[in-house]
Design a protein around this motif. Structure first.
Motif, PDB file in Angstrom:
ATOM      1  N   ARG A 168      22.713  45.724  26.562  1.00 51.38           N
ATOM      2  CA  ARG A 168      23.475  46.968  26.433  1.00 51.38           C
ATOM      3  C   ARG A 168      22.606  48.096  25.905  1.00 51.38           C
ATOM      4  O   ARG A 168      22.755  49.250  26.308  1.00 51.38           O
ATOM      5  CB  ARG A 168      24.658  46.740  25.500  1.00 51.38           C
ATOM      6  N   ARG A 169      21.692  47.781  24.988  1.00 51.51           N
ATOM      7  CA  ARG A 169      20.845  48.820  24.422  1.00 51.51           C
ATOM      8  C   ARG A 169      19.805  49.313  25.417  1.00 51.51           C
ATOM      9  O   ARG A 169      19.450  50.494  25.414  1.00 51.51           O
ATOM     10  CB  ARG A 169      20.137  48.296  23.172  1.00 51.51           C
ATOM     11  N   SER A 170      19.296  48.426  26.247  1.00 57.26           N
ATOM     12  CA  SER A 170      18.237  48.794  27.187  1.00 57.26           C
ATOM     13  C   SER A 170      18.766  49.262  28.536  1.00 57.26           C
ATOM     14  O   SER A 170      17.998  49.842  29.324  1.00 57.26           O
ATOM     15  CB  SER A 170      17.293  47.615  27.391  1.00 57.26           C
ATOM     16  N   GLY A 171      20.032  49.013  28.856  1.00 62.74           N
ATOM     17  CA  GLY A 171      20.566  49.378  30.153  1.00 62.74           C
ATOM     18  C   GLY A 171      20.178  48.437  31.270  1.00 62.74           C
ATOM     19  O   GLY A 171      20.419  48.730  32.451  1.00 62.74           O
ATOM     20  N   ILE A 172      19.595  47.286  30.923  1.00 65.58           N
ATOM     21  CA  ILE A 172      19.208  46.288  31.916  1.00 65.58           C
ATOM     22  C   ILE A 172      20.363  45.304  32.071  1.00 65.58           C
ATOM     23  O   ILE A 172      20.972  44.890  31.069  1.00 65.58           O
ATOM     24  CB  ILE A 172      17.925  45.566  31.480  1.00 65.58           C
ATOM     25  N   PRO A 173      20.723  44.880  33.277  1.00 65.26           N
ATOM     26  CA  PRO A 173      21.824  43.935  33.450  1.00 65.26           C
ATOM     27  C   PRO A 173      21.599  42.648  32.654  1.00 65.26           C
ATOM     28  O   PRO A 173      20.466  42.251  32.368  1.00 65.26           O
ATOM     29  CB  PRO A 173      21.837  43.682  34.961  1.00 65.26           C
ATOM     30  N   LEU A 174      22.710  41.994  32.308  1.00 65.63           N
ATOM     31  CA  LEU A 174      22.627  40.820  31.458  1.00 65.63           C
ATOM     32  C   LEU A 174      21.850  39.691  32.121  1.00 65.63           C
ATOM     33  O   LEU A 174      21.042  39.021  31.465  1.00 65.63           O
ATOM     34  CB  LEU A 174      24.046  40.348  31.094  1.00 65.63           C
ATOM     35  N   THR A 175      22.095  39.448  33.421  1.00 68.28           N
ATOM     36  CA  THR A 175      21.366  38.357  34.087  1.00 68.28           C
ATOM     37  C   THR A 175      19.869  38.626  34.123  1.00 68.28           C
ATOM     38  O   THR A 175      19.051  37.717  33.915  1.00 68.28           O
ATOM     39  CB  THR A 175      21.913  38.169  35.510  1.00 68.28           C
ATOM     40  N   ALA A 176      19.477  39.872  34.380  1.00 69.06           N
ATOM     41  CA  ALA A 176      18.054  40.209  34.374  1.00 69.06           C
ATOM     42  C   ALA A 176      17.477  40.101  32.959  1.00 69.06           C
ATOM     43  O   ALA A 176      16.328  39.658  32.782  1.00 69.06           O
ATOM     44  CB  ALA A 176      17.844  41.620  34.922  1.00 69.06           C
ATOM     45  N   THR A 177      18.257  40.474  31.955  1.00 73.80           N
ATOM     46  CA  THR A 177      17.790  40.346  30.571  1.00 73.80           C
ATOM     47  C   THR A 177      17.600  38.888  30.196  1.00 73.80           C
ATOM     48  O   THR A 177      16.598  38.518  29.553  1.00 73.80           O
ATOM     49  CB  THR A 177      18.793  41.011  29.615  1.00 73.80           C
ATOM     50  N   LEU A 178      18.548  38.025  30.565  1.00 73.77           N
ATOM     51  CA  LEU A 178      18.410  36.603  30.270  1.00 73.77           C
ATOM     52  C   LEU A 178      17.193  36.001  30.973  1.00 73.77           C
ATOM     53  O   LEU A 178      16.480  35.172  30.397  1.00 73.77           O
ATOM     54  CB  LEU A 178      19.685  35.869  30.684  1.00 73.77           C
ATOM     55  N   THR A 179      16.937  36.407  32.201  1.00 76.40           N
ATOM     56  CA  THR A 179      15.766  35.902  32.922  1.00 76.40           C
ATOM     57  C   THR A 179      14.475  36.313  32.228  1.00 76.40           C
ATOM     58  O   THR A 179      13.550  35.504  32.055  1.00 76.40           O
ATOM     59  CB  THR A 179      15.783  36.420  34.373  1.00 76.40           C
ATOM     60  N   SER A 180      14.388  37.572  31.810  1.00 81.83           N
ATOM     61  CA  SER A 180      13.181  38.044  31.126  1.00 81.83           C
ATOM     62  C   SER A 180      13.016  37.384  29.763  1.00 81.83           C
ATOM     63  O   SER A 180      11.897  37.009  29.374  1.00 81.83           O
ATOM     64  CB  SER A 180      13.228  39.570  30.980  1.00 81.83           C
ATOM     65  N   ILE A 181      14.111  37.218  29.017  1.00 82.79           N
ATOM     66  CA  ILE A 181      14.025  36.579  27.699  1.00 82.79           C
ATOM     67  C   ILE A 181      13.584  35.132  27.845  1.00 82.79           C
ATOM     68  O   ILE A 181      12.765  34.626  27.048  1.00 82.79           O
ATOM     69  CB  ILE A 181      15.379  36.678  26.974  1.00 82.79           C
ATOM     70  N   ALA A 182      14.099  34.422  28.839  1.00 85.78           N
ATOM     71  CA  ALA A 182      13.676  33.036  29.056  1.00 85.78           C
ATOM     72  C   ALA A 182      12.184  32.959  29.363  1.00 85.78           C
ATOM     73  O   ALA A 182      11.476  32.060  28.876  1.00 85.78           O
ATOM     74  CB  ALA A 182      14.496  32.413  30.186  1.00 85.78           C
ATOM     75  N   ALA A 183      11.669  33.901  30.172  1.00 83.26           N
ATOM     76  CA  ALA A 183      10.236  33.924  30.469  1.00 83.26           C
ATOM     77  C   ALA A 183       9.417  34.251  29.224  1.00 83.26           C
ATOM     78  O   ALA A 183       8.334  33.679  29.001  1.00 83.26           O
ATOM     79  CB  ALA A 183       9.946  34.940  31.574  1.00 83.26           C
ATOM     80  N   MET A 184       9.917  35.152  28.377  1.00 91.56           N
ATOM     81  CA  MET A 184       9.204  35.495  27.143  1.00 91.56           C
ATOM     82  C   MET A 184       9.184  34.331  26.169  1.00 91.56           C
ATOM     83  O   MET A 184       8.198  34.118  25.455  1.00 91.56           O
ATOM     84  CB  MET A 184       9.859  36.726  26.507  1.00 91.56           C
ATOM     85  N   ILE A 185      10.257  33.557  26.110  1.00 97.38           N
ATOM     86  CA  ILE A 185      10.280  32.378  25.245  1.00 97.38           C
ATOM     87  C   ILE A 185       9.301  31.327  25.753  1.00 97.38           C
ATOM     88  O   ILE A 185       8.579  30.686  24.973  1.00 97.38           O
ATOM     89  CB  ILE A 185      11.713  31.813  25.162  1.00 97.38           C
ATOM     90  N   ALA A 186       9.247  31.151  27.075  1.00 97.57           N
ATOM     91  CA  ALA A 186       8.323  30.163  27.646  1.00 97.57           C
ATOM     92  C   ALA A 186       6.866  30.538  27.398  1.00 97.57           C
ATOM     93  O   ALA A 186       6.014  29.655  27.189  1.00 97.57           O
ATOM     94  CB  ALA A 186       8.590  30.021  29.140  1.00 97.57           C
ATOM     95  N   SER A 187       6.546  31.834  27.387  1.00 99.49           N
ATOM     96  CA  SER A 187       5.160  32.267  27.167  1.00 99.49           C
ATOM     97  C   SER A 187       4.806  32.405  25.691  1.00 99.49           C
ATOM     98  O   SER A 187       3.635  32.636  25.356  1.00 99.49           O
ATOM     99  CB  SER A 187       4.920  33.606  27.867  1.00 99.49           C
ATOM    100  N   GLY A 188       5.782  32.287  24.811  1.00 99.44           N
ATOM    101  CA  GLY A 188       5.508  32.381  23.380  1.00 99.44           C
ATOM    102  C   GLY A 188       5.636  33.766  22.808  1.00 99.44           C
ATOM    103  O   GLY A 188       5.378  33.967  21.613  1.00 99.44           O
TER     104      GLY A 188
END
Length: 310
Positions: A168-188
């Protein structure tokens, strides 16, 4: 997490509207709120806070049906996975329509199944819309390449927050945000904030121990003033002051005890004996009818006589 497991009231109402082939708008209450638009039991559009709407300027765009479809899915994930308010049921308003019309028609069961698959996919990735996420320090010498969308999320991830709030703060859709967060968690680059399973309640520090105070019994005996009656009734007289001790005289050093000779052989005259001290004058003996001037009774009488003169 599935739509059936969350038991969102809007999912059951959508099934009922699909069976009855109803047309109108189903308003979903809560945070965020939103609405599903239906035509004869099929979903034609969905809108909610945090999902960018389809602009009317693309009405002649041939990609408009696919844009409408992705918007319906995004809004459905946002609304059907959000926390619900107790006793807050959806409200159906018959006859309401959206400007997109019938450019895309989504079957209710197909929409719910797609939302369920998306939420299950993110659960397998290890992150859900309401998990707490924060940035993580990379080991020294390690380099991670992130894309522009992950960089936009990283710049806003200044404290621990959920992907839903971050979207909501970034204006990015929730599914796209979850995909990016999952990738960031996987990369550390990011990590989940794990809740303490056994939280310890901080205990208050022990109160300082204080010694019990003795009961107040009034002033001490030594602090009490001696009354005149106590002095008058005293019967034990005060004795005379002790006689002064004889003054010590310096001793003349002698070479040999008993002989008045110094180391050179000369003789010295022994010091003369001390003169007898004058004896103290005898104290006057009080007659039977008189008081001893040094007695407590006589002192008390003189004190009282002085007080009377004042």
């Amino acid at each position: 997490m599935t739509v059936q497991e969350t038991e969102h009231p809007a999912a059951d109402v959508l099934r009922v509207l699909a069976i009855s082939r109803s047309s109108g708008a189903l308003e979903v209450r809560g945070v965020p709120g939103g609405a599903f638009f239906l035509h004869e039991g099929e979903v034609t559009y969905a809108e909610t806070a945090g999902v960018p709407p389809v602009p009317e300027t693309v009405e002649t765009d041939p990609a408009l049906p696919s844009m409408i479809r992705s918007t319906i899915v995004e809004a459905g994930v946002e609304m059907l996975s959000a926390p619900r308010v107790e006793n807050d049921r959806p409200l159906f308003r018959p006859g309401r329509r959206h400007w997109t019309g019938l450019r895309h028609r989504f079957a209710v069961e197909q929409l719910l199944a797609e939302i369920t698959d998306l939420l299950a996919h993110f659960t397998r990735l290890g992150v859900t819309p309401d998990d707490e996420v924060r940035l993580s320090w990379l080991p020294r010498g390690r380099t991670v390449v992130i894309d522009s969308q992950q960089w936009a999320l990283t710049s806003r991830l200044t404290s621990a927050q959920s992907p839903r709030t971050l979207a909501r703060r970034s204006g990015i859709p929730l599914t796209a945000t979850l995909t990016s967060i999952a990738a960031m968690i996987a990369s550390g680059v990011a990590k989940l904030v794990q809740a303490d399973p056994n939280p310890t309640t901080p205990t208050a520090p022990p109160a300082p121990q204080t010694r019990p105070q003795a009961p107040d019994t009034g002033p001490l005996e030594t602090d009490r003033a001696v009354s005149a009656s106590t002095i008058l009734t005293a019967s034990k007289p005060i004795g005379p002051p002790p006689e002064q001790l004889p003054r010590r005289r310096p001793r003349t050093p002698d070479a040999t005890p008993g002989l008045g000779a110094d180391p050179a052989g000369s003789t010295t005259t022994p010091p003369p004996p001390p003169a007898p001290e004058a004896s103290a004058p005898p104290r006057p003996v009080a007659s039977p009818g008189e008081l001893d001037p040094d007695s407590r009774v006589a002192i008390a009488l003189r004190v009282l006589e002085g007080l009377k003169r004042l």
